[in-house]
Design a protein around this motif. Structure first.
Motif, PDB file in Angstrom:
ATOM      1  N   UNK A  88       0.810  -1.212   0.000  1.00  0.00           N
ATOM      2  CA  UNK A  88       0.000   0.000   0.000  1.00  0.00           C
ATOM      3  C   UNK A  88       0.847   1.268   0.000  1.00  0.00           C
ATOM      4  N   UNK A  89       1.975   1.239   0.720  1.00  0.00           N
ATOM      5  CA  UNK A  89       2.788   2.452   0.841  1.00  0.00           C
ATOM      6  C   UNK A  89       3.356   2.916  -0.497  1.00  0.00           C
ATOM      7  N   UNK A  90       3.574   1.982  -1.439  1.00  0.00           N
ATOM      8  CA  UNK A  90       4.065   2.364  -2.760  1.00  0.00           C
ATOM      9  C   UNK A  90       3.012   3.148  -3.539  1.00  0.00           C
ATOM     10  N   UNK A  91       1.741   2.911  -3.244  1.00  0.00           N
ATOM     11  CA  UNK A  91       0.667   3.571  -3.971  1.00  0.00           C
ATOM     12  C   UNK A  91       0.167   4.828  -3.287  1.00  0.00           C
ATOM     13  N   UNK A  92       0.310   4.914  -1.956  1.00  0.00           N
ATOM     14  CA  UNK A  92      -0.224   6.063  -1.217  1.00  0.00           C
ATOM     15  C   UNK A  92       0.845   7.027  -0.732  1.00  0.00           C
TER      16      UNK A  92
END
Length: 714
Positions: A88-92
C-alpha cells in the motif's frame, strides 16, 4: 532456445569460476570442472560465461513478488490498490515509505530490495570491464565489454531514477568495502550516460547472439537507454544542474533514438506483440520491436523460478465470481488473482474507446463460466452454464446513458444487481470470434450477467464500487472487481492456475522509444516531428480494415492447452474453454456504434497540437494544464498510458518530469500522502547508510549519515 538454462550456466560460471569450452549453442554439453580462479575470467571462454550471467541478473525485476513492480508502477496516475494491502505504501506514499521500510508481510517490496539487487549485477559488470583487456581476441573483448557497460549503466539507471543518486562502484571490490564517495545526481547521470555511450559504441549493430533473440542486448537496446538517460538528465528533476547541458543532451538523445528506431521495426498490430502468446519461446517473444526482456522458460525450479506477472493485474475472481470458477482461485489460465493493481478512472477514460483498439487489446473485459453454476433460486439468480459470460466489464464514456436504469455489481456482494444485455450487444460466446471478419452476436436479448461492472453511470464514475467494498486501511474502497491488464498473462504455468510463469517479461520496446523521441523533439521545438512519432503509434493502435472489434486474445488460452503441468487435464482444459471466451465488450460499451470492420487510422491521427483528442482535452482541463509545451508534454504522458500501461516504466517518467503532484495526485484517489519536497525520490536504505565507515575505519557521524539520505527522510 533454452535461454534460462544458458543464463543459469553463466551464473554458475560467474559464482564458481567453472568453465566451458565455448559459448555456442551446445556449450552446455561440455564437461564442467571446478577449481578455477578469477583468472578464468581473463580467458575468452571465461569472459563470455561471466557476460552471459548478466542476463540472469535482471530476472529479479519481474521474477519475485517483493521486487520491481511496485517501484516502477506504484504511486502514479495509472493504478490504485486492487484490495491487497501488502504494498500500500508504494501507492499512497504513507509513512511506511521510510529509510527503514515497514513491511506488511513477505510480499511487501522495500527500497532495500532494489538497492541490494542491482549491486550484484554491477559487481559482475565491473569484473568483466577489468578483465577484458587481458583477452586478446578483440571481437570477444568488445562483445563482452559492450554488454558489461550496458548492464552497469542500466543498474545505475535504476538506482538513480529511483533514489536520485547512488554509490558509484566502478571497479571490482576486494574484501568488505564500507567506504564510498558521497555522489551527486549529476555525477550519477554522467556515469550512466558514459556507460551507455560506451555500450552503444562497442555493440556491433544488431549482431549480438550470446543469449539468443530477443534476449541478447544490441546497439538498439543501448541506444534506447542512452536516449532515456539523456532525456532524464535534461528533464525537470535535474533542473538544479542541467541548464547548460540540456541542449547537448537532447541532441545526443535524438541521435541515439534515431538509431534504435531505424534499426528495429514496430509490429503492425499490438496483438502481435502481446496478445497471441502461445507458449515458451513462441514467435511473438522474438519480435523485432522488443529491445530488452527478463527471460523465462518452463524451468520452474531454483533461480529460474519466477512469479507470473499477469497475476498482479488480475481482479480477485475467486472472491466475487460465486462458483462459476469451481474450486480454482482466480483466472483459470492466467494464474492467481493477486489484485495488486486496479486501473484508475484516468487510465480507462484516457482511451478513445471507439477508435483506439489498444484499450480492447490491453484489458480483459469478458470472462466466461468454467463450471456449471446451478444458480440461487431463493435470491433470484438464474443458472449459468459452461461458456456463458459470467463477468463483463463495460468501459463506457461519462456522457453515455444507455445503462443508467440498471444496478451493476458482483452478485455475491451487490445482490440487487440486475444488469442484462438488453439489446444483444454481447458477441457470440464459445470462442466464435475471429480476428478478421464481422462480429457474430449472441442473439440473446435480455441475457442475464451474473457479475457486471460499468465505468460510468448517470454521469458518475462507478469503477471502484463493485466487488467486496470493505473499507481499506485509509478508508479507500476495497473493490476487487475491475478489468485487468492482459499484456503479461501466461497460460503455461508450473501448475494449472499456478504461481510461476514462463513468459518473458518485456522491459523495453520500440513503442517507448517513439514516445521518448517525440518528447525530445517537443523539447527541441520540433512539434511536427513529434506528431509523426506519436501518430506512428496511434496509427498502429487503431482498428485496421477488416478487423473484428469483438475479437480478444491473450497469453492464456493457447498456452494452457499445451502445458504438461496440469492434473485432471481434460476437465481443466474444458474449464479453460468455458472461461476464456476470446471476446470483449466493445459493442456493449459503445451501444450506439453499428457493427463495422472499417479502419479508424484516420480518426486516430486527425488531432492537432491546438485541438487534442477529446479525452486529452478533458484530462488537461482537469489537471489545469495550459501553454504549448505543457500541453504537449501531458499529451505525450497520456499517450504513454495508452501505449505502455502496465509495462513498468510509469513512475520514472512522472518522476523525471516532476508531474506526480500535478497529475497523479489529481487523477489517483489513493495518493493521499504525496509530499513533493521528498517523494520524487525514494529513501536510501538506512541499513546501507548505517554500515558505512570513514576511510580511517570510524563510523559516520549523524551529520554524515544525514548527507547520504534524501531530503525529508532523516
Amino acid at each position: 532456445m533454452k535461454f534460462n538454462k544458458y543464463i543459469a550456466a553463466g551464473i554458475l560460471a560467474a559464482m564458481t569460476g567453472a568453465g566451458f569450452s565455448s559459448c555456442s549453442s551446445d556449450f552446455l554439453d561440455e564437461e564442467m570442472t571446478t577449481g578455477f580462479t578469477t583468472k578464468y575470467f581473463e580467458t575468452p571462454e571465461g569472459l563470455q560465461s561471466l557476460t552471459l550471467s548478466l542476463y540472469g541478473h535482471i530476472r529479479w525485476i519481474g521474477g519475485y513478488e517483493s521486487q520491481g513492480y511496485n517501484a516502477f508502477m506504484g504511486g502514479t496516475d495509472e493504478f490504485v490498490i486492487g484490495t491487497d494491502m501488502a504494498n500500500e505504501m508504494w501507492l499512497t506514499y504513507d509513512v511506511r515509505m521510510a529509510p527503514t521500510w515497514v513491511t506488511v508481510n513477505g510480499n511487501t517490496g522495500t527500497n532495500a530490495h532494489i538497492w541490494d539487487e542491482v549491486y550484484f549485477g554491477i559487481a559482475s559488470a565491473n569484473t568483466i570491464i577489468a578483465s577484458a583487456d587481458k583477452v586478446a581476441d578483440e571481437a570477444v573483448r568488445n562483445e563482452c565489454l559492450a554488454q558489461a557497460y550496458f548492464l552497469r549503466g542500466y543498474n545505475f539507471y535504476l538506482l538513480t531514477s529511483q533514489f536520485g543518486r547512488c554509490a558509484l562502484q566502478t571497479e571490482p571490490i576486494k574484501g568488505v568495502v564500507r567506504t564510498f564517495e558521497l555522489t551527486t545526481p549529476q555525477q550519477c547521470w554522467e556515469q550512466i550516460i558514459s556507460d551507455f555511450r560506451k555500450a552503444f559504441e562497442l555493440f556491433d549493430g544488431e549482431k549480438n547472439s550470446l543469449a539468443g533473440k530477443p534476449v541478447s542486448w544490441t546497439k538498439a537496446t543501448a541506444g534506447h537507454f542512452l536516449a532515456k538517460a539523456l532525456l532524464f538528465a535534461a528533464s525537470e528533476r535535474n533542473a538544479d544542474w542541467n541548464s547548460d547541458k540540456k541542449q547537448a543532451y537532447l541532441q545526443e538523445a535524438l541521435q541515439a533514438a534515431n538509431y534504435t528506431i531505424g534499426a528495429r521495426a514496430l509490429e503492425k498490430d499490438v496483438i502481435d506483440l502481446y496478445g497471441d502468446w502461445s507458449g515458451v519461446n513462441c514467435d511473438i517473444e522474438k519480435s523485432n520491436e522488443i529491445l530488452m526482456v527478463a527471460a523465462h522458460d518452463d524451468n520452474f525450479t531454483g533461480r529460474t523460478a519466477s512469479r507470473n506477472p499477469g497475476a498482479f493485474f488480475n481482479p480477485q475472481f475467486s472472491n466475487f465470481a460465486n462458483t462459476t470458477l469451481g474450486s480454482m482461485r482466480g483466472c483459470i489460465t492466467g494464474g492467481k488473482d493477486f489484485q495488486r493493481f486496479r486501473p484508475t478512472e484516468y487510465t480507462l477514460s484516457a482511451f478513445d474507446n471507439v477508435n483506439d483498439a489498444r484499450l480492447w487489446k490491453s484489458f480483459a473485459t469478458v470472462y466466461g463460466t468454467a463450471v456449471e453454476y446451478k444458480g440461487d433460486a431463493a435470491n433470484g439468480v438464474d443458472p449459468v452454464h459452461i461458456g456463458d459470460p459470467s463477468v463483463v466489464f463495460i468501459i463506457n464514456k461519462k456522457d453515455e446513458h444507455a445503462y443508467d436504469k440498471f444496478t451493476f455489481g458482483a452478485k455475491r456482494y451487490q445482490k440487487e444487481a440486475n444488469f442484462v444485455d438488453e439489446k444483444g450487444r454481447l458477441p457470440e460466446a464459445g470462442r466464435k470470434q475471429v480476428r478478421n471478419g464481422e462480429t457474430t452476436f449472441s442473439g440473446k436479448p435480455n441475457q442475464p450477467i451474473l457479475n457486471s461492472w460499468i465505468l460510468y453511470q448517470n454521469g458518475k464514475y462507478m469503477g471502484d464500487n463493485f466487488g467486496n467494498t470493505n473499507e481499506g486501511a485509509y478508508g479507500a474502497h476495497g473493490a476487487n472487481m475491475f478489468p485487468g491488464v492482459s499484456k503479461h498473462t501466461c497460460g503455461y504455468l508450473n501448475a494449472f492456475a499456478g504461481d510461476n510463469g514462463s513468459r518473458d517479461l518485456i522491459l523495453a520496446r520500440l513503442g517507448e522509444t517513439y514516445l521518448v523521441r517525440a518528447e525530445i523533439k517537443v523539447r527541441l521545438n520540433d512539434y511536427a516531428g513529434a506528431k509523426e512519432d506519436i501518430d506512428a503509434l496511434r496509427r498502429r493502435g487503431a482498428w485496421h480494415a477488416g478487423e473484428n472489434r469483438s475479437y480478444y486474445v491473450d497469453g492464456c488460452y493457447k498456452a494452457a492447452t499445451t502445458t504438461s503441468n496440469v492434473t485432471n487435464k481434460a476437465a481443466n482444459i474444458a474449464a479453460n474453454d468455458g472461461w476464456n471466451l476470446g471476446m470483449n465488450t466493445y459493442y456493449l460499451s459503445n451501444p450506439d456504434v453499428a457493427p463495422t470492420t472499417a479502419s479508424t487510422e484516420a480518426e486516430m491521427t486527425s488531432w492537432t497540437w491546438d485541438k487534442l483528442p477529446a479525452e486529452d482535452e478533458a484530462i488537461l482541463a482537469k489537471i489545469g494544464v495550459s501553454g504549448q509545451f505543457e500541453r504537449a508534454l501531458h499529451f505525450i504522458l497520456n499517450e504513454h498510458t495508452r501505449e505502455l500501461v502496465g509495462e513498468m516504466v510509469r513512475w520514472e517518467h512522472l518522476s523525471r518530469t516532476k508531474t506526480i503532484e500535478n497529475r497523479a495526485v489529481k487523477l489517483n484517489s489513493d495518493i493521499k500522502f504525496f509530499n513533493p519536497s521528498k517523494h520524487y525520490l525514494r529513501p536510501v536504505p538506512q541499513a546501507f547508510i548505517d554500515n558505512l565507515q570513514n576511510p580511517d575505519g570510524t563510523n559516520l557521524s549523524d551529520a554524515d549519515k544525514a548527507a547520504w539520505q534524501n531530503p525529508g527522510y532523516n
